[in-house]
Motif scaffolding. Structure first.
Motif, PDB file in Angstrom:
ATOM      1  N   HIS A 173       0.706  -1.157  -0.072  1.00  0.00           N
ATOM      2  CA  HIS A 173      -0.048   0.065   0.002  1.00  0.00           C
ATOM      3  C   HIS A 173       0.819   1.267   0.114  1.00  0.00           C
ATOM      4  CE1 HIS A 173      -3.185  -2.818   1.206  1.00  0.00           C
ATOM      5  NE2 HIS A 173      -3.979  -2.040   0.786  1.00  0.00           N
ATOM      6  N   ALA A 174       2.211   1.177  -0.053  1.00  0.00           N
ATOM      7  CA  ALA A 174       3.132   2.235  -0.029  1.00  0.00           C
ATOM      8  C   ALA A 174       3.469   2.756  -1.381  1.00  0.00           C
ATOM      9  CB  ALA A 174       4.269   1.848   0.747  1.00  0.00           C
ATOM     10  N   HIS A 175       3.841   4.138  -1.208  1.00  0.00           N
ATOM     11  CA  HIS A 175       4.129   4.836  -2.502  1.00  0.00           C
ATOM     12  C   HIS A 175       5.480   5.320  -2.304  1.00  0.00           C
ATOM     13  CE1 HIS A 175       3.561   8.211  -5.671  1.00  0.00           C
ATOM     14  NE2 HIS A 175       4.498   7.461  -6.161  1.00  0.00           N
ATOM     15  N   VAL A 176       6.605   4.900  -3.209  1.00  0.00           N
ATOM     16  CA  VAL A 176       7.885   5.286  -2.824  1.00  0.00           C
ATOM     17  C   VAL A 176       8.281   6.062  -4.263  1.00  0.00           C
ATOM     18  CG1 VAL A 176      10.298   4.820  -2.641  1.00  0.00           C
ATOM     19  CG2 VAL A 176       8.462   3.692  -1.347  1.00  0.00           C
ATOM     20  N   MET A 177       8.902   7.187  -4.173  1.00  0.00           N
ATOM     21  CA  MET A 177       9.449   8.051  -5.427  1.00  0.00           C
ATOM     22  C   MET A 177      11.081   7.813  -5.025  1.00  0.00           C
ATOM     23  SD  MET A 177       9.075  11.796  -6.392  1.00  0.00           S
ATOM     24  CE  MET A 177       7.398  11.696  -6.755  1.00  0.00           C
ATOM     25  N   VAL A 234      13.352   8.676  -2.108  1.00  0.00           N
ATOM     26  CA  VAL A 234      14.809   8.361  -1.991  1.00  0.00           C
ATOM     27  C   VAL A 234      15.403   9.374  -3.186  1.00  0.00           C
ATOM     28  CG1 VAL A 234      16.446   6.622  -2.966  1.00  0.00           C
ATOM     29  CG2 VAL A 234      14.245   5.964  -1.964  1.00  0.00           C
ATOM     30  N   ASP A 235      16.363  10.277  -2.450  1.00  0.00           N
ATOM     31  CA  ASP A 235      16.941  11.012  -3.199  1.00  0.00           C
ATOM     32  C   ASP A 235      18.700  10.458  -3.791  1.00  0.00           C
ATOM     33  OD1 ASP A 235      18.998  13.336  -4.023  1.00  0.00           O
ATOM     34  OD2 ASP A 235      19.393  13.548  -2.200  1.00  0.00           O
ATOM     35  N   ALA A 236      18.680  10.276  -4.800  1.00  0.00           N
ATOM     36  CA  ALA A 236      19.872   9.712  -5.635  1.00  0.00           C
ATOM     37  C   ALA A 236      20.359  10.726  -6.846  1.00  0.00           C
ATOM     38  CB  ALA A 236      19.715   8.305  -6.033  1.00  0.00           C
ATOM     39  N   ILE A 237      20.073  11.867  -6.631  1.00  0.00           N
ATOM     40  CA  ILE A 237      20.539  12.879  -7.313  1.00  0.00           C
ATOM     41  C   ILE A 237      22.073  13.224  -7.322  1.00  0.00           C
ATOM     42  CG2 ILE A 237      20.076  15.308  -8.197  1.00  0.00           C
ATOM     43  CD1 ILE A 237      17.271  15.040  -6.997  1.00  0.00           C
ATOM     44  N   ASP A 238      22.729  13.348  -8.178  1.00  0.00           N
ATOM     45  CA  ASP A 238      24.353  13.635  -7.972  1.00  0.00           C
ATOM     46  C   ASP A 238      24.560  14.868  -8.389  1.00  0.00           C
ATOM     47  OD1 ASP A 238      23.889  13.557 -10.855  1.00  0.00           O
ATOM     48  OD2 ASP A 238      25.446  11.910 -11.305  1.00  0.00           O
ATOM     49  N   THR A 239      23.665  15.987  -8.683  1.00  0.00           N
ATOM     50  CA  THR A 239      24.033  17.486  -8.783  1.00  0.00           C
ATOM     51  C   THR A 239      23.686  18.257  -7.584  1.00  0.00           C
ATOM     52  OG1 THR A 239      22.059  17.636 -10.369  1.00  0.00           O
ATOM     53  CG2 THR A 239      24.313  17.121 -11.231  1.00  0.00           C
ATOM     54  N   LEU A 240      24.003  19.256  -7.341  1.00  0.00           N
ATOM     55  CA  LEU A 240      23.597  19.850  -6.228  1.00  0.00           C
ATOM     56  C   LEU A 240      22.448  20.773  -6.055  1.00  0.00           C
ATOM     57  CD1 LEU A 240      24.841  20.063  -3.294  1.00  0.00           C
ATOM     58  CD2 LEU A 240      25.949  22.168  -3.982  1.00  0.00           C
ATOM     59  N   ALA A 241      22.063  21.520  -6.998  1.00  0.00           N
ATOM     60  CA  ALA A 241      20.931  22.520  -7.153  1.00  0.00           C
ATOM     61  C   ALA A 241      19.621  21.693  -6.683  1.00  0.00           C
ATOM     62  CB  ALA A 241      20.993  23.279  -8.321  1.00  0.00           C
ATOM     63  N   PRO A 242      19.338  20.760  -7.786  1.00  0.00           N
ATOM     64  CA  PRO A 242      18.147  20.142  -7.576  1.00  0.00           C
ATOM     65  C   PRO A 242      17.943  19.179  -6.389  1.00  0.00           C
ATOM     66  CG  PRO A 242      19.328  19.035  -9.393  1.00  0.00           C
ATOM     67  CD  PRO A 242      20.059  20.200  -8.969  1.00  0.00           C
ATOM     68  N   ILE A 262       7.595  15.434   4.567  1.00  0.00           N
ATOM     69  CA  ILE A 262       7.837  13.847   3.709  1.00  0.00           C
ATOM     70  C   ILE A 262       8.960  13.206   4.000  1.00  0.00           C
ATOM     71  CG2 ILE A 262       7.752  13.231   1.355  1.00  0.00           C
ATOM     72  CD1 ILE A 262       6.323  15.859   0.476  1.00  0.00           C
ATOM     73  N   ARG A 263       8.943  12.051   4.300  1.00  0.00           N
ATOM     74  CA  ARG A 263      10.099  11.125   4.505  1.00  0.00           C
ATOM     75  C   ARG A 263      10.938  10.955   3.482  1.00  0.00           C
ATOM     76  NH1 ARG A 263       7.772   6.009   7.641  1.00  0.00           N
ATOM     77  NH2 ARG A 263       6.374   5.928   6.155  1.00  0.00           N
ATOM     78  N   ILE A 264      12.358  11.193   3.995  1.00  0.00           N
ATOM     79  CA  ILE A 264      13.170  11.250   2.546  1.00  0.00           C
ATOM     80  C   ILE A 264      14.665  10.539   3.162  1.00  0.00           C
ATOM     81  CG2 ILE A 264      14.013  13.485   3.231  1.00  0.00           C
ATOM     82  CD1 ILE A 264      14.872  13.957   0.275  1.00  0.00           C
ATOM     83  N   VAL A 265      15.311   9.860   2.282  1.00  0.00           N
ATOM     84  CA  VAL A 265      16.603   9.535   2.636  1.00  0.00           C
ATOM     85  C   VAL A 265      17.355   9.885   1.494  1.00  0.00           C
ATOM     86  CG1 VAL A 265      16.144   7.134   1.832  1.00  0.00           C
ATOM     87  CG2 VAL A 265      18.171   7.503   3.572  1.00  0.00           C
ATOM     88  N   SER A 266      18.652  10.299   1.696  1.00  0.00           N
ATOM     89  CA  SER A 266      19.641  10.798   0.539  1.00  0.00           C
ATOM     90  C   SER A 266      20.785  10.406   0.710  1.00  0.00           C
ATOM     91  CB  SER A 266      19.822  12.424   1.008  1.00  0.00           C
ATOM     92  OG  SER A 266      20.551  13.108   0.076  1.00  0.00           O
ATOM     93  N   SER A 267      21.351   9.887  -0.521  1.00  0.00           N
ATOM     94  CA  SER A 267      22.771   9.302  -1.099  1.00  0.00           C
ATOM     95  C   SER A 267      23.851  10.328  -1.221  1.00  0.00           C
ATOM     96  CB  SER A 267      22.588   8.698  -2.450  1.00  0.00           C
ATOM     97  OG  SER A 267      24.006   8.236  -2.559  1.00  0.00           O
TER      98      SER A 267
END
Length: 239
Positions: free
Chosen positions: A22-26, A119-127, A140-145
């Motif tokens: 029932h979960a939605h992950v981005m 899930v933040d797996a962006i490798d550029t700083l501004a976005p 909003i729950r977030i975990v970042s690489s």
């Protein structure tokens, strides 16, 4: 009672599987780190997934990225990954956004329907900063690489608050930008305590939001992705 989830069900139990379904992950950024995170989350049984990335598969991705094959060169990473994820779970509710995320895009992307985890797996700083600050400000729950490049030792990978990261240039830049936004802690990150090899960095020109390229090994980004997925799965299945 899906047979493909039977081994996961044995370990986590029926209630946890139901919560995942029932979960939605981005997942934002499906390169070396993010694609592995997305796949591990899907294999655990999440019911809805949104993936966002504007990049295409390049030959330089072949050494480490899940989506990178000679047969996929030049194709959008979201397209390749979407095909793979639906082949794992045809019942997955999947949205693939083929675009580079800009700060102005984030409210509409995250507000159009509830998202249980980012899930933040962006490798550029501004976005990256724009996504993190929006999630933290809107609870909003977030975990970042943080940075996986220039490193060799998988045993040095850690899960920690952004305030407790060290030996990572990307984490340092994120901390500085977040402080300007009034945020000093509260962001869970995956980072490495290993000092990156300074010889593994070269300057680049003409790339979007990117000034340098860092050398990488096949396994490090994948392990980062698995750590991100582990955190998301454990949080979504916790009582």
């Amino acid at each position: 009672m899906e047979e493909w989830l039977s081994r996961t069900r044995l370990l986590l139990g029926d209630a946890a599987i139901e919560r995942l379904q029932h979960a939605h992950v981005m997942v934002v950024g499906v390169g070396g780190v993010g694609a592995y995170a997305a796949e591990m989350i899907v294999r655990a049984g999440v019911g809805r997934l949104t993936i966002v990335d504007g990049d295409t598969v390049a030959e330089s991705n072949l050494n480490r990225q899940l989506v990178a094959l000679h047969s996929t060169l030049g194709k959008p990473k979201t397209e390749v990954l979407a095909t793979r994820l639906l082949d794992i779970n045809p019942g997955l509710q999947l949205t693939a956004e083929q675009r580079y995320l800009e700060a102005d895009d984030i409210p509409a992307l995250l507000d159009r329907e509830p998202v249980d985890f980012v899930v933040d797996a962006i490798d550029t700083l501004a976005p990256k900063i724009a996504l993190i600050t929006y999630c933290l400000h809107h609870k909003i729950r977030i975990v970042s690489s943080m940075g996986a490049g220039g490193r060799k030792d998988p045993s040095a990978i850690r899960l920690a608050d952004i305030a407790d990261t060290y030996h990572c240039g990307l984490a340092r830049a994120v901390r500085q930008r977040l402080r300007k936004a009034g945020i000093s802690k509260g962001l869970k990150t995956v980072f490495s305590t290993e000092q990156p090899d300074p010889r593994a960095v070269v300057a680049v020109e003409g790339e979007r939001h990117k000034k340098s390229t860092v050398g990488t090994l096949s396994y490090l980004p994948a392990i980062f992705g698995c750590h991100l997925a582990s955190y998301v799965i454990q949080k979504l299945t916790a009582i």
